[in-house]
Each structure stands twice: as structure tokens, then as C-alpha cells.
Write a protein that holds these residues in place. Structure first.
Motif, PDB file in Angstrom:
ATOM      1  N   LEU A  63     -40.805  23.995 -36.529  1.00 50.64           N
ATOM      2  CA  LEU A  63     -40.483  24.527 -35.211  1.00 50.64           C
ATOM      3  C   LEU A  63     -39.672  23.502 -34.415  1.00 50.64           C
ATOM      4  CD1 LEU A  63     -41.196  27.227 -33.812  1.00 50.64           C
ATOM      5  CD2 LEU A  63     -43.121  26.065 -32.743  1.00 50.64           C
ATOM      6  N   GLU A  64     -40.069  22.245 -34.489  1.00 52.63           N
ATOM      7  CA  GLU A  64     -39.320  21.194 -33.805  1.00 52.63           C
ATOM      8  C   GLU A  64     -37.959  20.975 -34.460  1.00 52.63           C
ATOM      9  OE1 GLU A  64     -37.771  17.961 -31.741  1.00 52.63           O
ATOM     10  OE2 GLU A  64     -39.115  19.596 -31.169  1.00 52.63           O
ATOM     11  N   LEU A  93     -46.205  24.207 -27.566  1.00 54.65           N
ATOM     12  CA  LEU A  93     -46.626  23.063 -26.765  1.00 54.65           C
ATOM     13  C   LEU A  93     -45.457  22.082 -26.715  1.00 54.65           C
ATOM     14  CD1 LEU A  93     -50.266  22.566 -28.104  1.00 54.65           C
ATOM     15  CD2 LEU A  93     -49.418  24.108 -26.324  1.00 54.65           C
ATOM     16  N   ILE A  94     -44.933  21.869 -25.525  1.00 59.28           N
ATOM     17  CA  ILE A  94     -43.699  21.106 -25.349  1.00 59.28           C
ATOM     18  C   ILE A  94     -43.990  19.819 -24.594  1.00 59.28           C
ATOM     19  CG2 ILE A  94     -41.381  21.137 -24.331  1.00 59.28           C
ATOM     20  CD1 ILE A  94     -41.386  24.159 -24.688  1.00 59.28           C
ATOM     21  N   ASP A  95     -43.496  18.714 -25.131  1.00 62.72           N
ATOM     22  CA  ASP A  95     -43.600  17.423 -24.461  1.00 62.72           C
ATOM     23  C   ASP A  95     -42.592  17.404 -23.327  1.00 62.72           C
ATOM     24  OD1 ASP A  95     -43.436  14.706 -23.702  1.00 62.72           O
ATOM     25  OD2 ASP A  95     -44.099  14.061 -25.677  1.00 62.72           O
ATOM     26  N   ASP A  98     -39.364  14.804 -23.254  1.00 58.19           N
ATOM     27  CA  ASP A  98     -38.106  14.934 -23.997  1.00 58.19           C
ATOM     28  C   ASP A  98     -37.837  16.363 -24.477  1.00 58.19           C
ATOM     29  OD1 ASP A  98     -40.026  15.183 -25.940  1.00 58.19           O
ATOM     30  OD2 ASP A  98     -39.257  13.599 -27.236  1.00 58.19           O
ATOM     31  N   GLY A  99     -38.718  17.306 -24.128  1.00 58.23           N
ATOM     32  CA  GLY A  99     -38.503  18.692 -24.516  1.00 58.23           C
ATOM     33  C   GLY A  99     -38.848  19.004 -25.955  1.00 58.23           C
ATOM     34  N   SER A 100     -39.440  18.065 -26.673  1.00 57.51           N
ATOM     35  CA  SER A 100     -39.768  18.292 -28.081  1.00 57.51           C
ATOM     36  C   SER A 100     -41.029  19.137 -28.221  1.00 57.51           C
ATOM     37  CB  SER A 100     -39.960  16.952 -28.809  1.00 57.51           C
ATOM     38  OG  SER A 100     -41.061  16.246 -28.257  1.00 57.51           O
ATOM     39  N   SER A 164     -51.998  10.201 -23.273  1.00 57.94           N
ATOM     40  CA  SER A 164     -50.742  10.849 -23.617  1.00 57.94           C
ATOM     41  C   SER A 164     -50.601  12.211 -22.942  1.00 57.94           C
ATOM     42  CB  SER A 164     -50.654  11.027 -25.138  1.00 57.94           C
ATOM     43  OG  SER A 164     -49.533  11.813 -25.494  1.00 57.94           O
ATOM     44  N   VAL A 165     -49.360  12.556 -22.609  1.00 59.55           N
ATOM     45  CA  VAL A 165     -49.059  13.891 -22.092  1.00 59.55           C
ATOM     46  C   VAL A 165     -49.476  14.948 -23.106  1.00 59.55           C
ATOM     47  CG1 VAL A 165     -47.147  15.446 -21.487  1.00 59.55           C
ATOM     48  CG2 VAL A 165     -47.175  13.093 -20.614  1.00 59.55           C
TER      49      VAL A 165
END
Length: 386
Positions: A63-64, A93-95, A98-100, A164-165
Motif C-alpha cells: 500500500l505504501e 493509517l497515515i503518518d 511525511d504522508g506515508s 511515536s505518532v
């Protein structure tokens, strides 16, 4: 001599299949859900369960990578890895840094796949989770490399990912899934490598809230500076306790304290406090996760061997797939015959391979005991009113 297909011109090269397509890279003998699954569910087989959850995590890796290649749901590789089992992507689920994409929430969508939209959704097969929160590990290439390694270093230094986020996002998604689907038994969390570290810690955090979701972690990290220092402190404390027991002044007191310490876990176990038991998948040739097999006193083996086959045709690996357990124990699946080189031993593919041989045990290891101790410790005494 065969002729060219109508859509292919003579002499035109056939495009090679992507090596990460499900039909190329995925398991060979895992069938899609069918009407038969309503009567006899493949999800009751622990082998099938392990292999499908590993496939879901592989889908999150892709997916990434699909995102980095600007692929959509129609052209991407990731959807193949959950559609085959009649699940759909409910949430990514997006960080936010950085949008990853580091995880996904997958939900049962069997009726739509089986009946092509001509009827309402069919009931889930027995044992199939309503939702799976899948978390990927480190990608060593692409835009997400920096954030992945930052969390790797966080775990290495502190043996914790709570700052962590991604921890906050995964915990919120898991809590919401358990609430949405009517309870923890319908929800599962799984991860590989760094994602396994997140899965284990968010599962534990939710267990502290009294919500015991099923947890499957593949090659979870076991190496950290904090763990090493605590291990050294535990060893030093144990040696000092032995020295004090030899001294006349401490002999009586130490004996009484030791008896109380030994009685506390037993009392907790009798009262049923230990209700959450994660499922760990370990290859001892992978030095990142091998320290989970450093056993403390007593390792109770459940089955000597297990097969790697999928579906209902493979050998069924015994073991409790529910939430029951004992203090400081986990259901641990070890590779007895499989990849021996580090990269392959740390890889996710081995967990859906047909030729891997497994050994299953209820393992009481030092590392598991240390990580789960806070779950089963008695609550602190309430301060007395003065």
C-alpha cells in the motif's frame, strides 16, 4: 507450435508479471472464502489464520509502495492481498509527518465478493475477524525511510514506541475498531518487524484498559539498549539476593520476602487476571527477534511440530487461539525448518510458505515476562486518608 493470442502481435514481448503480485509472491494453497466456509470455516485452522494475517501485512507494505508509485486501487498491487480473502480496505493509517502509510484497517466484506453485489453481506465464517489492524515494518527505500528508522532508533534506545505518532494512530484505530464491531473478540491486530513492535505495544495498552484483542506479531524486535540494561540489573540484583541470603542477618527476612514474591504471581493466575496472551512468530536465525526465546524457568511445549500448509488441507497446529493465558506467557511459534540466512529469516514470506516447519510452545521467556509484567501486577494500594 503455439500461435500468438488475438490481443498480442506476433513477436511482441509478453510483459513480465510484477514479482509482488499475489498470484506470484503469495501463498499457493490458500483458497478464497466460499459457501463451504459458512459451514466449516478455514479461519478455525491456526495455520490458515497465521498465513492470512501475514498476507494482510504484506498488503500494507505494498500500500505504501503503491502510494509512492502514484497507483490507485485499480492499478495498485496491495488490494490483491486482502480481496482474495474477502476483506476490504476500511481505513489507511497515515503518518502525518511525511504522508506515508504505515498501517491499514481491513474489514470483512465477504458477501460482496461472493455474490457480486446481488445480496446483502453474508455472515462472517466462524473465527474470521470482523476487522484486522495490520501494521508494516521498516521500508529501507523511498520517502518513508527516515521516519521508519527514527522509530527503529526509538525502540533501540527506549524499548518503547509510545512517543511515536504511529503508536497513537494505531492505538486509536484499534480502539475504534473494537468499539465499532461490538467487542474485542471480533478484532485482531498484527504486525511485522517494527510493525510487530507497534502491534504488541498497542495491544498491551488496550489490554490495560480491559479490552483484550487478538494479537499476532511476526519477527518482533527484541534487541534494545534498555532491555540489555534491565537484564544486567536483573542479573546483578539476583546475584546480590543470593549473597544476602547467605548472611545471617538477612536470611530470615529474605526468605519471607521471597515467599511473598513467589506467591503473588500464583495468586494472580488463580484469580484469572492474566487474560491477554499475544501470538509471536519467531525465527531464531533472525537476530532481531531471537532473544524472545531466552527462556526463564519452565517452557511448556504444546506441540512438537506443525506444518506450513494452508487452508484445511494443511496440518493443524494446536494451541489456544483465544484470550486465555498465564502470567508472563505468550503463544510462540518457532521455525524448526526454514530460512537460515538473516534477510530471509527476518522476512514475512516465510510465514505463508508451504515448506516451513514450525514448533509451537507456550513460552515463558525472560523478555515476555518483563514486557507483560505490568499487565498482571496487582494494582497499587490506594493512599490512606489522613
Amino acid at each position: 507450435m503455439g500461435s500468438a493470442s488475438p490481443s498480442q502481435k506476433a513477436g511482441e514481448a509478453v510483459p513480465a508479471a510484477n514479482p509482488f503480485e499475489f498470484q506470484v509472491y503469495g501463498p499457493r494453497h490458500l483458497s478464497s472464502p466460499s459457501w463451504w466456509d459458512l459451514l466449516r470455516s478455514s479461519w478455525k485452522d491456526p495455520n490458515y489464520r497465521r498465513m492470512v494475517i501475514a498476507c494482510f501485512i504484506q498488503g500494507v507494505y505494498l500500500l505504501e509502495l503503491d502510494r509512492q508509485e502514484n497507483c490507485d486501487e485499480r492499478t495498485g498491487l496491495a488490494p490483491q492481498w486482502w480481496r482474495h480473502f474477502s476483506y476490504r480496505l476500511a481505513e489507511t493509517l497515515i503518518d502525518e509527518r511525511d504522508g506515508s502509510i504505515y498501517g491499514a484497517v481491513l474489514e470483512w466484506d465477504g458477501g460482496r465478493a461472493l455474490l457480486a453485489g446481488y445480496a446483502r453481506l453474508l455472515p462472517r465464517p466462524a473465527g474470521a475477524p470482523a476487522a484486522v489492524v495490520a501494521l508494516r515494518g521498516t521500508l529501507l527505500s523511498g520517502a518513508t525511510f527516515r521516519r521508519d528508522v527514527t522509530d527503529d532508533l526509538r525502540f533501540l534506545a527506549w524499548d518503547s514506541l509510545k512517543g511515536s505518532v504511529r503508536f497513537a494512530g494505531a492505538l486509536a484505530a484499534l480502539r475504534a475498531a473494537a468499539r465499532r464491531h461490538g467487542g474485542p473478540r471480533a478484532v485482531c491486530v498484527g504486525g511485522h518487524s517494527l510493525g510487530a513492535g507497534f502491534a504488541l505495544q498497542v495491544g498491551k495498552a488496550l489490554a490495560k484498559e480491559g479490552v483484550f484483542v487478538e494479537c499476532h506479531v511476526f519477527n518482533p524486535p527484541s534487541v534494545s539498549l534498555a532491555t540489555s540494561l534491565r537484564g544486567f540489573a536483573d542479573t546483578a540484583g539476583e546475584m546480590w539476593g543470593r549473597v544476602r541470603s547467605w548472611l545471617p542477618a538477612y536470611a530470615g527476612g529474605v526468605g519471607g520476602e521471597a515467599a511473598k514474591a513467589a506467591a503473588a504471581p500464583a495468586k494472580l493466575e488463580r484469580t484469572g487476571t492474566a487474560k491477554w496472551m499475544p501470538h509471536l512468530y519467531i525465527n531464531t536465525n533472525d537476530y532481531i527477534c531471537c532473544y524472545y526465546t531466552d527462556a526463564a524457568a519452565g517452557t511448556a511445549t504444546v506441540t512438537a511440530t506443525g506444518g506450513g500448509g494452508g487452508g484445511t488441507s494443511g496440518k493443524t497446529v494446536a494451541g489456544d487461539m483465544g484470550g486465555g493465558g498465564t502470567v508472563g506467557k505468550a503463544r510462540m511459534v518457532l521455525v524448526s525448518k526454514g530460512p537460515t540466512k538473516f534477510l530471509e529469516a527476518h522476512g514475512l514470506q516465510q510465514w505463508w510458505a508451504d515448506d516451513v516447519e514450525l514448533q509451537v510452545a507456550l513460552n515463558h521467556s525472560k523478555l515476555i515476562d518483563r514486557q507483560l509484567r505490568s499487565l498482571y501486577a496487582p494494582p497499587p494500594a490506594a493512599p490512606q486518608q489522613v
